[in-house]
Design a protein around this motif. Structure first.
Motif, PDB file in Angstrom:
ATOM      1  N   ARG A   1     -39.210  36.712 -57.194  1.00 60.18           N
ATOM      2  CA  ARG A   1     -39.036  35.977 -55.795  1.00 60.18           C
ATOM      3  C   ARG A   1     -38.443  34.621 -56.379  1.00 60.18           C
ATOM      4  NH1 ARG A   1     -44.091  38.607 -54.953  1.00 60.18           N
ATOM      5  NH2 ARG A   1     -44.958  36.372 -55.392  1.00 60.18           N
ATOM      6  N   SER A   2     -38.806  34.012 -57.516  1.00 58.41           N
ATOM      7  CA  SER A   2     -38.324  32.605 -57.887  1.00 58.41           C
ATOM      8  C   SER A   2     -36.744  32.457 -58.020  1.00 58.41           C
ATOM      9  CB  SER A   2     -39.354  32.423 -59.002  1.00 58.41           C
ATOM     10  OG  SER A   2     -38.647  31.043 -59.532  1.00 58.41           O
ATOM     11  N   SER A   3     -36.284  31.455 -57.185  1.00 61.31           N
ATOM     12  CA  SER A   3     -34.862  31.143 -57.583  1.00 61.31           C
ATOM     13  C   SER A   3     -34.662  30.683 -58.670  1.00 61.31           C
ATOM     14  CB  SER A   3     -34.379  29.993 -56.333  1.00 61.31           C
ATOM     15  OG  SER A   3     -35.234  28.712 -56.449  1.00 61.31           O
ATOM     16  N   ASP A   4     -35.605  29.849 -59.554  1.00 61.47           N
ATOM     17  CA  ASP A   4     -35.504  29.377 -60.750  1.00 61.47           C
ATOM     18  C   ASP A   4     -35.502  30.433 -62.075  1.00 61.47           C
ATOM     19  OD1 ASP A   4     -36.039  26.908 -59.729  1.00 61.47           O
ATOM     20  OD2 ASP A   4     -37.968  27.009 -60.219  1.00 61.47           O
TER      21      ASP A   4
ATOM     22  N   GLU B   1     -33.411  33.311 -61.497  1.00 65.26           N
ATOM     23  CA  GLU B   1     -32.163  33.961 -61.509  1.00 65.26           C
ATOM     24  C   GLU B   1     -31.325  33.788 -62.654  1.00 65.26           C
ATOM     25  OE1 GLU B   1     -30.263  32.392 -57.954  1.00 65.26           O
ATOM     26  OE2 GLU B   1     -31.883  32.974 -56.509  1.00 65.26           O
ATOM     27  N   ARG B   2     -31.522  32.954 -63.527  1.00 67.98           N
ATOM     28  CA  ARG B   2     -30.740  32.933 -64.758  1.00 67.98           C
ATOM     29  C   ARG B   2     -31.010  33.906 -65.692  1.00 67.98           C
ATOM     30  NH1 ARG B   2     -34.149  28.471 -65.291  1.00 67.98           N
ATOM     31  NH2 ARG B   2     -35.490  28.334 -67.359  1.00 67.98           N
TER      32      ARG B   2
END
Length: 272
Positions: free
Chosen positions: A156-159, A161-162
């Motif tokens: 759920r964390s956008s951080d 995505e990498r």
């Protein structure tokens, strides 16, 4: 007038007078004896009553050799009887008091033993709960839950995505492994709230640190899969030596940071 000339009536009168005098003297003597007997009985009764009345007041000690402690904690002192002058009834009572002292001492010893056993039982109960908590099946279930929750947070964390899906699995598995290290190192059984705090406040930062390190240490998806298995099994034999060295160099700083924070948090919680 001679005796022969005395009439029978006079003789009979004299004889009756003598008998009456003797009877009167006997009655007087009996009355005097009865009076003295009554006096002696009354005096002895008074003495006995006085002894009984004063018995309780004679129970004052000059020696502490027979001290006892009452149920409410007061000191109970022995009597100062002269052993040679103690009446039989008082000897019996004193023997009963000595028996009472012995029973009180035995009771105190039993109470201390009971308290010691209660403390021992409490320790065993805690030990039992810890053993049950850290039993392989239960611990495996708990670690699986921690891994799932950390993985869900990362997804759920956008951080995150990498990172790839495999790398997120490695990060979640590493977080669960570090959670295991924390609770086993400190023999902790965390409540639901404490577990949630560890998962939400401490493990995410560690997971990101591990993810960045794995991106450096692993040179292929195959090595990444080995790392995922390693974190779930803690079996270092499956890692090539070069990969194990690279992983150690990048993960060690992450472990130091989270363990310092967790241990400080445990200290603050215990002091609070």
């Amino acid at each position: 007038m001679t005796d022969q000339e005395t009439s029978p009536a006079v003789k009979s009168s004299k004889k009756g007078l003598v008998i009456g005098i003797i009877t009167l003297l006997a009655i007087v003597i009996a009355a005097i004896a009865g009076y003295f007997a009554y006096t002696n009985i009354t005096q002895q009764t008074a003495i006995n009553a006085k002894e009984l009345e004063q018995f309780g007041y004679q129970m004052v000690a000059s020696s502490r050799s027979f001290e006892s402690t009452g149920e409410l904690g007061e000191k109970q002192l022995p009597s100062t009887f002269d052993e040679g002058k103690i009446p039989p009834t008082q000897k019996v009572i004193r023997g009963l008091l000595n028996d009472k002292d012995t029973l009180i001492q035995n009771n105190e010893a039993l109470q201390q033993e009971i308290e010691s056993l209660k403390a021992r039982i409490a320790d065993l109960e805690e030990y039992k709960q810890l053993n049950e908590h850290f039993a392989p099946n239960r611990l495996a279930d708990e670690l699986n839950e921690v891994e799932r929750r950390v993985k869900a947070f990362l997804i759920r964390s956008s951080d995150a995505e990498r990172f790839s899906t495999l790398q997120i699995e490695i990060m979640a598995a590493a977080s669960a492994a570090e959670y295991k290290a924390y609770i086993t190192r400190n023999r902790l059984m965390l409540s639901a709230d404490q577990k949630q705090q560890v998962i939400s406040d401490y493990l995410p930062a560690y997971a990101f640190c591990v993810g960045d390190g794995v991106d450096i240490a692993a040179n292929s998806p195959q090595e990444e899969r080995l790392l995922a298995t390693y974190f779930r099994t803690d079996d270092g034999s499956i890692l090539p030596q070069a990969l194990a060295q690279d992983l150690s160099s990048v993960v060690a700083p992450c472990q130091l940071a989270i363990r310092t924070r967790l241990d400080n948090n445990s200290t603050d919680t215990s002091q609070g």
